[in-house]
Design a protein around this motif. Structure first.
Motif, PDB file in Angstrom:
ATOM      1  N   ARG A 139      43.281 -74.979 -35.538  1.00  0.00           N
ATOM      2  CA  ARG A 139      43.899 -75.412 -34.292  1.00  0.00           C
ATOM      3  C   ARG A 139      44.404 -76.836 -34.429  1.00  0.00           C
ATOM      4  N   ARG A 140      45.232 -77.227 -33.474  1.00  0.00           N
ATOM      5  CA  ARG A 140      45.653 -78.618 -33.374  1.00  0.00           C
ATOM      6  C   ARG A 140      45.804 -78.975 -31.902  1.00  0.00           C
ATOM      7  N   ALA A 141      45.787 -80.291 -31.641  1.00  0.00           N
ATOM      8  CA  ALA A 141      45.967 -80.803 -30.279  1.00  0.00           C
ATOM      9  C   ALA A 141      46.475 -82.231 -30.388  1.00  0.00           C
ATOM     10  N   ASN A 142      46.923 -82.759 -29.254  1.00  0.00           N
ATOM     11  CA  ASN A 142      47.214 -84.181 -29.219  1.00  0.00           C
ATOM     12  C   ASN A 142      45.921 -84.961 -29.466  1.00  0.00           C
ATOM     13  N   LEU A 143      46.023 -86.226 -29.817  1.00  0.00           N
ATOM     14  CA  LEU A 143      44.833 -87.002 -30.148  1.00  0.00           C
ATOM     15  C   LEU A 143      43.855 -87.112 -28.984  1.00  0.00           C
ATOM     16  N   ASP A 144      44.339 -86.957 -27.764  1.00  0.00           N
ATOM     17  CA  ASP A 144      43.438 -86.996 -26.612  1.00  0.00           C
ATOM     18  C   ASP A 144      42.897 -85.616 -26.259  1.00  0.00           C
ATOM     19  N   GLY A 145      43.239 -84.586 -27.062  1.00  0.00           N
ATOM     20  CA  GLY A 145      42.743 -83.233 -26.835  1.00  0.00           C
ATOM     21  C   GLY A 145      43.652 -82.363 -26.018  1.00  0.00           C
ATOM     22  N   SER A 146      44.705 -82.901 -25.486  1.00  0.00           N
ATOM     23  CA  SER A 146      45.617 -82.106 -24.651  1.00  0.00           C
ATOM     24  C   SER A 146      46.515 -81.222 -25.520  1.00  0.00           C
ATOM     25  N   ASN A 147      47.066 -80.191 -24.874  1.00  0.00           N
ATOM     26  CA  ASN A 147      48.009 -79.271 -25.541  1.00  0.00           C
ATOM     27  C   ASN A 147      47.414 -78.645 -26.795  1.00  0.00           C
ATOM     28  N   SER A 148      46.196 -78.201 -26.682  1.00  0.00           N
ATOM     29  CA  SER A 148      45.541 -77.529 -27.809  1.00  0.00           C
ATOM     30  C   SER A 148      46.188 -76.180 -28.062  1.00  0.00           C
ATOM     31  N   GLU A 149      46.368 -75.847 -29.355  1.00  0.00           N
ATOM     32  CA  GLU A 149      46.992 -74.578 -29.696  1.00  0.00           C
ATOM     33  C   GLU A 149      46.492 -74.089 -31.049  1.00  0.00           C
ATOM     34  N   VAL A 150      46.547 -72.770 -31.248  1.00  0.00           N
ATOM     35  CA  VAL A 150      46.197 -72.149 -32.526  1.00  0.00           C
ATOM     36  C   VAL A 150      47.412 -72.236 -33.444  1.00  0.00           C
ATOM     37  N   VAL A 151      47.199 -72.708 -34.682  1.00  0.00           N
ATOM     38  CA  VAL A 151      48.297 -72.783 -35.639  1.00  0.00           C
ATOM     39  C   VAL A 151      48.104 -71.811 -36.803  1.00  0.00           C
ATOM     40  N   VAL A 152      46.863 -71.346 -37.023  1.00  0.00           N
ATOM     41  CA  VAL A 152      46.619 -70.320 -38.042  1.00  0.00           C
ATOM     42  C   VAL A 152      45.584 -69.357 -37.495  1.00  0.00           C
ATOM     43  N   THR A 153      45.873 -68.059 -37.572  1.00  0.00           N
ATOM     44  CA  THR A 153      44.910 -67.020 -37.232  1.00  0.00           C
ATOM     45  C   THR A 153      45.284 -65.769 -38.010  1.00  0.00           C
ATOM     46  N   GLY A 154      44.325 -64.877 -38.170  1.00  0.00           N
ATOM     47  CA  GLY A 154      44.581 -63.651 -38.930  1.00  0.00           C
ATOM     48  C   GLY A 154      44.454 -63.884 -40.421  1.00  0.00           C
ATOM     49  N   GLY A 155      43.687 -63.050 -41.087  1.00  0.00           N
ATOM     50  CA  GLY A 155      43.484 -63.199 -42.517  1.00  0.00           C
ATOM     51  C   GLY A 155      42.711 -64.448 -42.879  1.00  0.00           C
ATOM     52  N   VAL A 156      41.898 -64.912 -41.940  1.00  0.00           N
ATOM     53  CA  VAL A 156      41.107 -66.127 -42.154  1.00  0.00           C
ATOM     54  C   VAL A 156      39.660 -65.727 -42.399  1.00  0.00           C
ATOM     55  N   GLY A 157      39.092 -66.169 -43.551  1.00  0.00           N
ATOM     56  CA  GLY A 157      37.680 -65.926 -43.832  1.00  0.00           C
ATOM     57  C   GLY A 157      36.843 -66.924 -43.066  1.00  0.00           C
ATOM     58  N   VAL A 158      36.267 -67.907 -43.765  1.00  0.00           N
ATOM     59  CA  VAL A 158      35.607 -69.040 -43.105  1.00  0.00           C
ATOM     60  C   VAL A 158      36.399 -70.284 -43.460  1.00  0.00           C
ATOM     61  N   PRO A 159      37.117 -70.877 -42.510  1.00  0.00           N
ATOM     62  CA  PRO A 159      37.912 -72.064 -42.815  1.00  0.00           C
ATOM     63  C   PRO A 159      37.022 -73.305 -42.878  1.00  0.00           C
ATOM     64  N   TYR A 160      37.115 -74.037 -43.983  1.00  0.00           N
ATOM     65  CA  TYR A 160      36.295 -75.239 -44.148  1.00  0.00           C
ATOM     66  C   TYR A 160      37.188 -76.482 -44.105  1.00  0.00           C
ATOM     67  N   GLY A 161      37.462 -77.100 -45.266  1.00  0.00           N
ATOM     68  CA  GLY A 161      38.171 -78.365 -45.289  1.00  0.00           C
ATOM     69  C   GLY A 161      39.624 -78.251 -44.871  1.00  0.00           C
ATOM     70  N   ILE A 162      40.162 -79.375 -44.395  1.00  0.00           N
ATOM     71  CA  ILE A 162      41.563 -79.445 -44.013  1.00  0.00           C
ATOM     72  C   ILE A 162      42.058 -80.866 -44.241  1.00  0.00           C
ATOM     73  N   VAL A 163      43.330 -80.989 -44.661  1.00  0.00           N
ATOM     74  CA  VAL A 163      43.945 -82.299 -44.867  1.00  0.00           C
ATOM     75  C   VAL A 163      45.413 -82.188 -44.476  1.00  0.00           C
ATOM     76  N   VAL A 164      45.955 -83.255 -43.904  1.00  0.00           N
ATOM     77  CA  VAL A 164      47.335 -83.267 -43.412  1.00  0.00           C
ATOM     78  C   VAL A 164      48.191 -84.174 -44.284  1.00  0.00           C
ATOM     79  N   ASP A 165      49.343 -83.665 -44.702  1.00  0.00           N
ATOM     80  CA  ASP A 165      50.388 -84.464 -45.351  1.00  0.00           C
ATOM     81  C   ASP A 165      51.518 -84.593 -44.349  1.00  0.00           C
ATOM     82  N   ALA A 166      51.420 -85.616 -43.491  1.00  0.00           N
ATOM     83  CA  ALA A 166      52.387 -85.746 -42.396  1.00  0.00           C
ATOM     84  C   ALA A 166      53.778 -86.063 -42.926  1.00  0.00           C
TER      85      ALA A 166
END
Length: 614
Positions: A177-204
């Motif tokens: 999921r992602r949201a604005n830094l204050d938590g607003s506008n939360s949304e799912v960005v990846v679903t389906g075919g997901v086992g157990v999601p662990y680490g994440i890193v952003v290359d903005a």
């Protein structure tokens, strides 16, 4: 004062003055807190911790390189903590007393001055993402995650500070999921075919986020920042966990269930092994300006770093549970050595006398069941310890710089509690509980023989005076005594030492002809001349204790010729070592003049301390 289980005792650093730079210290290890302490030998000051653990079970790690700080979450101790990038100056920002629950992922926003972390309440099956200022104050709840049938646990966090977005992986709902830094506008960005999601890193800058798709999927994937364009980067990974990005070199870095850290280019090719750990690594972070990788996990040293190619490994923050079973101090080298063991993982470390510049010198292989003790041969400049192997008992050795490992089979021993090297005869004297006796054997291994045995008591500590060809040992049983004999076990005498109360650890200081010992029954660290005069409690330790290994060395900083005083002959040596104020790394014997706090050169600050002692 803390409860202290003393595991090693070494007296060092005599001085004619009271200045801290040239103070006189007794050093000891405390297994209750896996900490090494020191205190002045005149009893004038309370002890100070110079080697202290800081973490138990880190789950998240984030870097604020501009402020020279790292931040981590500790699941076992329920802490949100910070330290400088070398591992020192730990500060607990939030704990269970502040309402912290099962902390997990963590991320830092240096521009906004905010710290983000995840928590989970397993009783209510609710996950939380919170944020605070960088000192842990002004806490806000950014997201509250609930599910009717499962616990929504946010595992890892990542920030896109260009677009002002917060990303997280989430088990229970099996999504990213992602949201604005204050938590607003939360949304799912990846679903389906997901086992157990662990680490994440952003290359903005590159417009991508990379994430670990674990459990049944076993791979690293990436998406555009809005979740579109999903693709596999690296497949067929055995249990991927943490992830980091070396954007400058175009490489992704991950940890896996094989307890390894690996990297590949952004197309998944050119896989490289960077590091093999003894325990699981949960999280990774990159400091690109310094070309360094940081990671946190389980084991003896939960937070470590290396160069991005896997070289120059440094252990930054140590584990609370690892036991210290040996301690050696050599002021002429400006260093101390100690051992730590946890779950069969035995490690030998070196640091400066003030506890700085910790270096891992040796780590046991899988054949070692357990290891304990540490002693030094100053003539050969080698360290020794005993190791229980799968099929035999070994006396193992390594040079002071960590090179030249040797192992010798030691027969007739099982259960060495303490030992010391007598270099003039190349003899190892050990105190054992199997058999219950003072034993001796050649320094090159072989069959141990009984040096002295008393059926009424077991010896607990041992020391030698090579110049007088005498060996000392403590007997904490009914008689509460310290005894001595010649090196052949003859001419046994009981020393007339006052106020013995279950004495255990021993160390002999040849310059002043004094014994230092640990009184387990009081408890305290005490010293006296061999005739019992000049007796003094150096440090009082009021809690129950459990003594262990021993090493010996006492010298005067500045007294290079060991004449007993800091005099004009030492001044001539000091002039040869004087470097002014430049950052010139010094070595023995010049390191002897690098007064505390040590900085690696002999400069005007050291001259002031030397002149005071002169």
């Amino acid at each position: 004062m803390k409860s202290q289980a003393v595991a090693g005792l070494v007296c060092v650093c005599l001085s004619a003055g009271t200045d801290r730079a040239f103070a006189q210290y007794v050093y000891w290890a405390d297994n209750s807190y896996s900490t090494i302490y020191r205190a002045p030998t005149d009893g004038s000051r309370a002890e100070e911790a110079i080697i202290a653990p800081s973490v138990w079970s880190p789950r998240g790690l984030a870097l604020h390189t501009e402020a020279d700080r790292m931040y981590w979450t500790d699941r076992e101790r329920v802490e949100l903590a910070s330290a400088d990038l070398s591992g020192g100056g730990k500060v607990v920002l939030r704990s269970a007393e502040d309402g912290l629950m099962n902390p997990g992922g963590i991320a830092v926003d240096p521009l906004g001055g905010k710290l983000y972390w995840s928590e989970v309440n397993y009783q209510t099956r609710t996950g939380y993402i919170r944020r605070s200022d960088l000192n842990g104050g002004a806490v806000e709840t950014v997201a509250t995650l609930t599910h009717a049938f499962a616990t929504r646990e946010p595992n890892a966090l990542a920030l896109d500070l260009i677009h002002g977005m917060l990303y997280w992986t989430e088990s229970g709902a099996w999504q990213v999921r992602r949201a604005n830094l204050d938590g607003s506008n939360s949304e799912v960005v990846v679903t389906g075919g997901v086992g157990v999601p662990y680490g994440i890193v952003v290359d903005a800058v590159g417009g991508k986020f990379y994430w670990v798709n674990g459990s049944s999927q076993q791979r690293i994937e990436r998406n555009n920042l809005d979740g579109s364009g999903r693709e596999i980067v690296v497949a067929d990974i055995n249990g991927p966990i943490g992830i980091a990005l070396d954007a400058a070199r175009g490489r992704v870095i991950w940890s896996d269930s094989d307890q390894r850290i690996r990297s590949a280019n952004l197309s998944g090719a050119d896989r490289r092994l960077l590091y093999t750990s003894t325990d699981r690594v949960w999280t990774l972070a990159v400091e690109p300006a310094a070309d360094r990788l940081y990671w946190a996990g389980e084991g003896t040293a939960p937070i470590q770093s290396s160069k991005l190619d896997g070289t120059d490994i440094r252990e930054l923050v140590l584990h609370y549970a690892a036991a210290t079973s040996g301690l050696v101090v050599l002021p002429e080298d400006g260093n101390l050595w100690w051992t730590r063991a946890l779950w069969g993982d035995f490690r030998l470390y070196r640091s400066r006398l003030d506890g700085s510049q910790i270096t891992l010198l040796f780590q046991s292989d899988e054949g070692v069941v357990s290891a304990r003790g540490l002693a030094v041969d100053r003539v050969q400049r080698r360290l020794y310890w005993f190791a229980t192997m799968e099929i035999d008992y070994e006396l193992q050795s390594i040079a002071l710089d960590g090179t030249g490992f040797h192992a010798y089979v030691a027969s007739g021993l099982d259960g060495v509690d303490d030992f010391v090297i007598e270099p003039s005869t190349s003899t190892v004297f050990t105190v054992n509980h199997v058999p219950c006796a003072l034993m001796r054997l050649p320094q090159s291994g072989g069959q141990a023989v009984t040096h002295y045995a008393d059926p009424k008591t077991c010896p607990a500590g041992v020391a030698v005076d090579s110049a007088a060809a005498r060996v000392f040992w403590s007997e904490p049983g009914m008689d509460h005594r310290i005894r001595t004999s010649d090196l052949a076990g003859l001419n046994v005498e009981t020393l007339p030492l006052p106020e013995l109360a279950s004495p255990t650890l021993l160390t002999f200081e040849p310059l002043t002809q004094e014994l230092y010992w640990f009184n387990m029954g009081i408890p305290a660290i005490r010293r006296a001349k061999l005739d019992g005069s000049n007796a003094l409690d150096v440090a009082r330790l009021p809690s129950s204790v459990s003594p262990g290994g021993l090493g010996v060395d006492l010298r005067r900083p500045g007294d290079l010729d060991q004449s007993g005083t800091v005099d004009l002959r030492d001044y001539a040596s000091f002039q040869n070592c004087f470097t002014g104020s430049g950052p010139n790394e010094v070595s023995a014997p010049c390191v002897f003049f690098d007064a505390e706090p040590t900085d690696g050169d002999v400069d005007r600050t050291d001259f002031a301390a030397f002149y005071a002692a002169l």
